[in-house]
Design a protein around this motif. Structure first.
Motif, PDB file in Angstrom:
ATOM      1  N   TYR A 241      42.547  45.763  24.796  1.00 55.78           N
ATOM      2  CA  TYR A 241      43.068  45.578  26.152  1.00 55.78           C
ATOM      3  C   TYR A 241      44.129  46.603  26.549  1.00 55.78           C
ATOM      4  O   TYR A 241      44.252  46.937  27.731  1.00 55.78           O
TER       5      TYR A 241
ATOM      6  N   PRO B  71      41.241  51.734  26.706  1.00 53.24           N
ATOM      7  CA  PRO B  71      40.898  52.476  27.931  1.00 53.24           C
ATOM      8  C   PRO B  71      41.469  53.885  27.956  1.00 53.24           C
ATOM      9  O   PRO B  71      40.805  54.814  28.431  1.00 53.24           O
TER      10      PRO B  71
ATOM     11  N   THR C  83      42.979  58.407  45.088  1.00 51.58           N
ATOM     12  CA  THR C  83      42.023  58.115  44.009  1.00 51.58           C
ATOM     13  C   THR C  83      42.637  58.582  42.697  1.00 51.58           C
ATOM     14  O   THR C  83      42.306  59.644  42.175  1.00 51.58           O
TER      15      THR C  83
ATOM     16  N   SER D 263      43.508  47.564  36.795  1.00 50.20           N
ATOM     17  CA  SER D 263      42.386  48.155  37.519  1.00 50.20           C
ATOM     18  C   SER D 263      41.155  48.262  36.636  1.00 50.20           C
ATOM     19  O   SER D 263      40.029  47.968  37.064  1.00 50.20           O
ATOM     20  N   TYR D 264      41.360  48.667  35.389  1.00 46.67           N
ATOM     21  CA  TYR D 264      40.238  48.868  34.466  1.00 46.67           C
ATOM     22  C   TYR D 264      39.577  47.535  34.091  1.00 46.67           C
ATOM     23  O   TYR D 264      38.358  47.389  34.160  1.00 46.67           O
ATOM     24  N   HIS D 265      40.372  46.568  33.703  1.00 45.59           N
ATOM     25  CA  HIS D 265      39.812  45.313  33.182  1.00 45.59           C
ATOM     26  C   HIS D 265      39.326  44.382  34.289  1.00 45.59           C
ATOM     27  O   HIS D 265      38.391  43.604  34.068  1.00 45.59           O
ATOM     28  N   ALA D 266      39.952  44.438  35.462  1.00 51.09           N
ATOM     29  CA  ALA D 266      39.580  43.514  36.539  1.00 51.09           C
ATOM     30  C   ALA D 266      38.765  44.186  37.632  1.00 51.09           C
ATOM     31  O   ALA D 266      38.450  43.556  38.636  1.00 51.09           O
ATOM     32  N   SER D 267      38.429  45.475  37.432  1.00 45.30           N
ATOM     33  CA  SER D 267      37.641  46.240  38.410  1.00 45.30           C
ATOM     34  C   SER D 267      38.286  46.209  39.796  1.00 45.30           C
ATOM     35  O   SER D 267      37.634  45.922  40.799  1.00 45.30           O
ATOM     36  N   LEU D 268      39.580  46.510  39.829  1.00 42.38           N
ATOM     37  CA  LEU D 268      40.333  46.537  41.076  1.00 42.38           C
ATOM     38  C   LEU D 268      40.640  47.977  41.462  1.00 42.38           C
ATOM     39  O   LEU D 268      40.646  48.865  40.612  1.00 42.38           O
ATOM     40  N   PRO D 269      40.918  48.255  42.735  1.00 43.29           N
ATOM     41  CA  PRO D 269      41.349  49.600  43.133  1.00 43.29           C
ATOM     42  C   PRO D 269      42.632  49.972  42.407  1.00 43.29           C
ATOM     43  O   PRO D 269      43.582  49.190  42.339  1.00 43.29           O
ATOM     44  N   SER D 270      42.663  51.170  41.846  1.00 42.38           N
ATOM     45  CA  SER D 270      43.759  51.555  40.958  1.00 42.38           C
ATOM     46  C   SER D 270      45.090  51.720  41.688  1.00 42.38           C
ATOM     47  O   SER D 270      46.133  51.268  41.190  1.00 42.38           O
TER      48      SER D 270
END
Length: 291
Positions: free
Chosen positions: A7, A11, A134, A248-255
């Protein structure tokens, strides 16, 4: 240990784009957070937000002419930010209007103009890129730009540090013993513009000021000394970047929003738990009453 590695570390170890995002975001924290501290101490917090929007027309013009290329958008944003900062300062000195009001007026004009320029050529995706950035798409050119801005900012702060601190704490004294006040003010505004242009590459025009101001505001609840406040703001900014990227990585959210929301959580926690926060202010009177 495997869970912690999966976790927290995997990444950044496994993906190069996460490594570049982390490097860019941490460099922005090192550069922008001390500038945010001085903005806050000078009661200019909303000025940073206004200048962040002021760079939009220049960046949008670079996008209109050259597409999503770093150098044209950066130069355009830098030029627009400097023009708006100087114009707002000139209006406040030559007319009866205060600088905050003139800055707000230019900010609204700039925001509308920038969105209009992007809309002339780009799609909604391009507009979202310009407005929200981005950070996961940072390339080596963007990292080089952010690194250069960080180096320039640290050198400039080291040179004008004493004058900046004096102007924050006692501007009348600085004016009485030195003529450095106006030059330092414009140098500082230049650093604000420069860091917002750097933050624009990663977080966009709407969110770049968040990394500048939220860690600085949180640090104020932990210390009253300027030097430690700047160092703590950098640390809190870096923690916000790591937490936001992992979220952002684990929950697929905008960074970008994840980073700023992480900084917001730290700010809210500092309001409550900081040594100069709400709980501490209630505990001290209670101790005095029982002593």
């Amino acid at each position: 240990m495997d869970v912690l590695y999966t976790y927290l570390l995997e990444p950044f170890v496994k993906f190069a784009f996460m490594q570049r995002a982390l490097a860019g975001a941490v460099m922005l924290s090192i550069s922008a957070c001390p500038v945010g501290v001085f903005l806050m101490l000078r009661r200019m917090s909303l000025t940073g937000d206004a200048i962040a929007h002021a760079i939009l027309p220049g960046a949008a013009t670079g996008f209109l002419l050259y597409g999503l290329q770093i150098v044209p958008m950066t130069l355009g944003g830098l030029a627009a930010g400097v023009i708006v900062a100087l114009a707002a300062g000139a209006v406040s000195r030559l007319t009866i209007q205060k600088e905050d009001a003139s800055m707000a007026a230019f900010y609204l004009i700039s925001l509308a103009l920038g969105v209009l320029i992007v809309s002339l050529r780009g799609s909604n995706v391009d507009l979202m890129h310009v407005l929200f950035g981005t950070v996961l798409a940072l390339n080596n050119d963007a990292l080089s730009l952010i690194g250069t801005i960080t180096l320039v900012t640290l050198i400039a702060l080291a040179v004008v540090w004493r004058a900046l601190v004096a102007e924050c704490l006692d501007p009348l004294f600085l004016r009485s013993v030195s003529r450095l006040g106006p030059p330092v003010h414009f140098i500082f505004l230049g650093l604000v513009v420069l860091n917002l242009v750097g933050g624009f590459q990663a977080l966009g025009t709407l969110l770049s000021v968040g990394l500048m101001m939220l860690p600085a505001a949180a640090a104020r609840f932990w210390t009253a000394r300027v030097g430690p406040m700047c160092l703590l703001a950098i640390g809190l900014g870096a923690v916000s970047c790591v937490a936001g990227l992992l979220l952002s990585y684990h929950a697929s959210l905008p960074s970008g929003p994840a980073i700023i929301l992480s900084a917001g959580v730290i700010y809210l926690a500092s309001i409550l738990a900081g040594t100069r926060g709400v709980l501490a202010s209630r505990v001290r009177p209670a101790i005095h009453r029982t002593a």
